[in-house]
Design a protein around this motif. Structure first.
Motif, short mmCIF file in Angstrom:
data_model
loop_
_atom_site.label_atom_id
_atom_site.label_comp_id
_atom_site.label_asym_id
_atom_site.label_seq_id
_atom_site.Cartn_x
_atom_site.Cartn_y
_atom_site.Cartn_z
N ASP A 89 2.98 10.26 0.06
CA ASP A 89 1.75 9.68 -0.49
C ASP A 89 1.43 8.33 0.16
O ASP A 89 0.25 7.97 0.31
N ASP A 90 2.46 7.60 0.57
CA ASP A 90 2.27 6.26 1.15
C ASP A 90 1.90 6.30 2.63
O ASP A 90 1.53 5.28 3.21
N LEU A 91 2.05 7.46 3.27
CA LEU A 91 1.84 7.56 4.72
C LEU A 91 0.41 7.17 5.13
O LEU A 91 -0.53 7.32 4.33
N PRO A 92 0.24 6.72 6.37
CA PRO A 92 -1.11 6.35 6.83
C PRO A 92 -2.13 7.47 6.65
O PRO A 92 -3.29 7.20 6.34
N ALA A 93 -1.72 8.71 6.79
CA ALA A 93 -2.68 9.81 6.64
C ALA A 93 -3.08 10.04 5.18
O ALA A 93 -4.05 10.76 4.91
N MET A 94 -2.32 9.46 4.25
CA MET A 94 -2.66 9.61 2.83
C MET A 94 -3.16 8.26 2.30
O MET A 94 -4.22 7.82 2.69
N ASP A 95 -2.37 7.61 1.45
CA ASP A 95 -2.86 6.36 0.85
C ASP A 95 -2.68 5.13 1.76
O ASP A 95 -3.22 4.07 1.47
N ASP A 96 -1.86 5.27 2.78
CA ASP A 96 -1.60 4.18 3.72
C ASP A 96 -1.18 2.91 2.98
O ASP A 96 -1.83 1.86 3.11
N ASP A 97 -0.10 3.03 2.21
CA ASP A 97 0.39 1.89 1.43
C ASP A 97 1.57 1.22 2.13
O ASP A 97 2.49 1.90 2.61
N ARG A 101 7.13 0.20 -5.06
CA ARG A 101 8.07 -0.43 -5.98
C ARG A 101 8.49 -1.82 -5.48
O ARG A 101 9.67 -2.20 -5.54
N GLY A 102 7.52 -2.54 -4.93
CA GLY A 102 7.75 -3.92 -4.51
C GLY A 102 8.50 -4.07 -3.20
O GLY A 102 8.84 -5.19 -2.79
N LYS A 103 8.78 -2.97 -2.52
CA LYS A 103 9.48 -3.02 -1.23
C LYS A 103 8.62 -2.36 -0.16
O LYS A 103 7.74 -1.55 -0.50
N PRO A 104 8.88 -2.63 1.13
CA PRO A 104 8.11 -1.92 2.16
C PRO A 104 8.20 -0.41 1.94
O PRO A 104 9.29 0.11 1.62
N SER A 105 7.08 0.27 2.09
CA SER A 105 7.11 1.74 1.95
C SER A 105 7.99 2.32 3.06
O SER A 105 8.30 1.65 4.05
N ASN A 106 8.38 3.56 2.90
CA ASN A 106 9.38 4.15 3.80
C ASN A 106 8.96 4.07 5.26
O ASN A 106 9.75 3.66 6.12
N ASP A 164 -7.25 15.50 -5.16
CA ASP A 164 -7.46 14.05 -5.25
C ASP A 164 -8.22 13.55 -4.01
O ASP A 164 -9.19 12.78 -4.11
N MET A 165 -7.79 14.04 -2.85
CA MET A 165 -8.47 13.61 -1.61
C MET A 165 -9.93 14.07 -1.61
O MET A 165 -10.82 13.36 -1.16
N GLY A 247 -7.28 1.97 -5.32
CA GLY A 247 -7.75 2.66 -4.13
C GLY A 247 -9.26 2.59 -4.06
O GLY A 247 -9.93 2.61 -5.08
N GLN A 248 -9.77 2.50 -2.87
CA GLN A 248 -11.21 2.46 -2.70
C GLN A 248 -11.80 3.79 -3.13
O GLN A 248 -11.34 4.85 -2.69
N GLY A 249 -12.80 3.76 -4.02
CA GLY A 249 -13.51 4.97 -4.40
C GLY A 249 -12.71 5.92 -5.26
O GLY A 249 -13.09 7.07 -5.42
N LYS A 250 -11.58 5.45 -5.83
CA LYS A 250 -10.77 6.33 -6.67
C LYS A 250 -11.45 6.51 -8.02
O LYS A 250 -11.88 5.53 -8.64
#
Ligand code: GRG
Length: 300
Positions: A89-97, A101-106, A164-165, A247-250
């Protein structure tokens, strides 16, 4: 009318979480997984989290009489699936987070390809763990694993993410569409967590229907509350940075029906969850009722 005992759900969930963490800390060790892949998997798996899904699986299995230790690997496998979904979900192709949990995403901590593979590996290993369940009739294990596959797959969580997308940025989204999206994206795995635990323990069809009703309503309330917390920014208890899921437009419950109506809906939905299991008594049933109430209290 039967009086049910309220328990300290936060504390009990914490105790379940500790036992789950103890198991998760060892489940990928000594398996010959190459270092960078295991580190990436464990980075997200052991990064905290409420462990709600395994706790639900453990509690329902225990309610119907299955030993805690027998259920533990299966329950933890659901957390592996949940963790994979967060990584992807955090990947650039998805939410790009950048943060989770307060740490860098994977993918920020490692790299995109490693994050994709860590997610893939967690999902696949989860089914290995499930199918290695010992001390339960094989037929029940297969049925429970099929329930989790359904809840996590194209007609469950992944389908919900797809929906969702499709809804993001769309104008005029109706409440029913939002509810359907969340019932898949969030609700399906939560329901599967409850249901698989009950199946492993050999619950009857009537009981399974009650467990499904409980899971569906808890899943829905969980999402409404998550949306509310995003708006009010009170994420202290969750250990999540304020506004991390903005999220923008969520489309969210508060954006569609307002904050007060969202809170009312959460209370109503949790009442339905408790109604579904009103006939059950005992330690686990008391915990499951209190947990449902606790989920809503977080929104206030
Ligand atoms: C990428 C296939 C795929 C699916 C992603 C679960 C999901 C679907 C995305 C996560 C983003 C999100 C905010 C989903 C709503 C459900 C939700 C509130 C997830 C977070 O679950 P918690 O609060 O997380 O149980 P912790 O950190 O406690 O484990």
């Amino acid at each position: 009318m039967t009086q049910h005992r309220m328990v300290d759900a936060k504390k009990t969930l914490g105790n379940y979480g500790q036992a789950v963490n103890d198991y998760l800390e060892t489940c990928l060790a000594d398996r010959g997984i190459m270092d960078r892949l295991r580190e990436s998997m464990e980075y997200s798996l052991l990064a905290g989290g409420k462990r709600l899904r395994p706790a639900l699986c453990l509690a329902w299995a225990a309610h119907f009489g299955l030993d805690f230790n027998v259920t533990m690997p299966f329950a933890c496998s659901i957390e592996l699936i949940h963790t994979y979904s967060l990584i992807h979900d955090d990947l650039p192709a998805m939410d790009d987070d950048d943060l989770r949990r307060g740490k860098p995403s994977n993918h920020r901590q490692f790299d995109e390809a490693t994050a994709i593979l860590a997610g893939d590996a967690l999902l696949t290993e989860a089914f290995g763990l499930m199918l290695n369940t010992r001390g339960v009739a094989a037929e029940r294990v297969l049925q429970a694993a099929a329930v989790v596959a359904y809840g996590a797959g194209a007609n469950g969580m992944v389908g919900g993410q797809m929906l969702d997308m499709a809804l993001t940025g769309k104008a005029g989204v109706e409440l029913a569409e939002l509810q359907r999206m969340h019932s898949l994206k969030t609700g399906a795995l939560i329901t599967a967590s409850c249901l698989s635990g009950a199946i492993l323990a050999g619950a009857t069809d009537d009981d399974l229907a009650n467990v499904i009703a409980y899971g569906k309503h808890v899943g829905m309330a969980f999402q409404i509350v998550d949306d509310i917390l995003d708006v009010v920014g009170d994420e202290k208890e969750l250990g999540k940075p304020v506004g991390s899921d903005e999220g923008q437009g969520k489309n969210t419950y508060p954006s569609l029906v307002g904050l007060d109506e969202s809170r009312d809906m959460a209370v109503q939905v949790i009442a339905e969850a408790c109604l579904a299991i009103r006939g059950y008594s005992g330690t686990q049933a008391d915990f499951l009722r209190s947990l449902a109430e606790y989920i809503v209290q977080r929104a206030n």
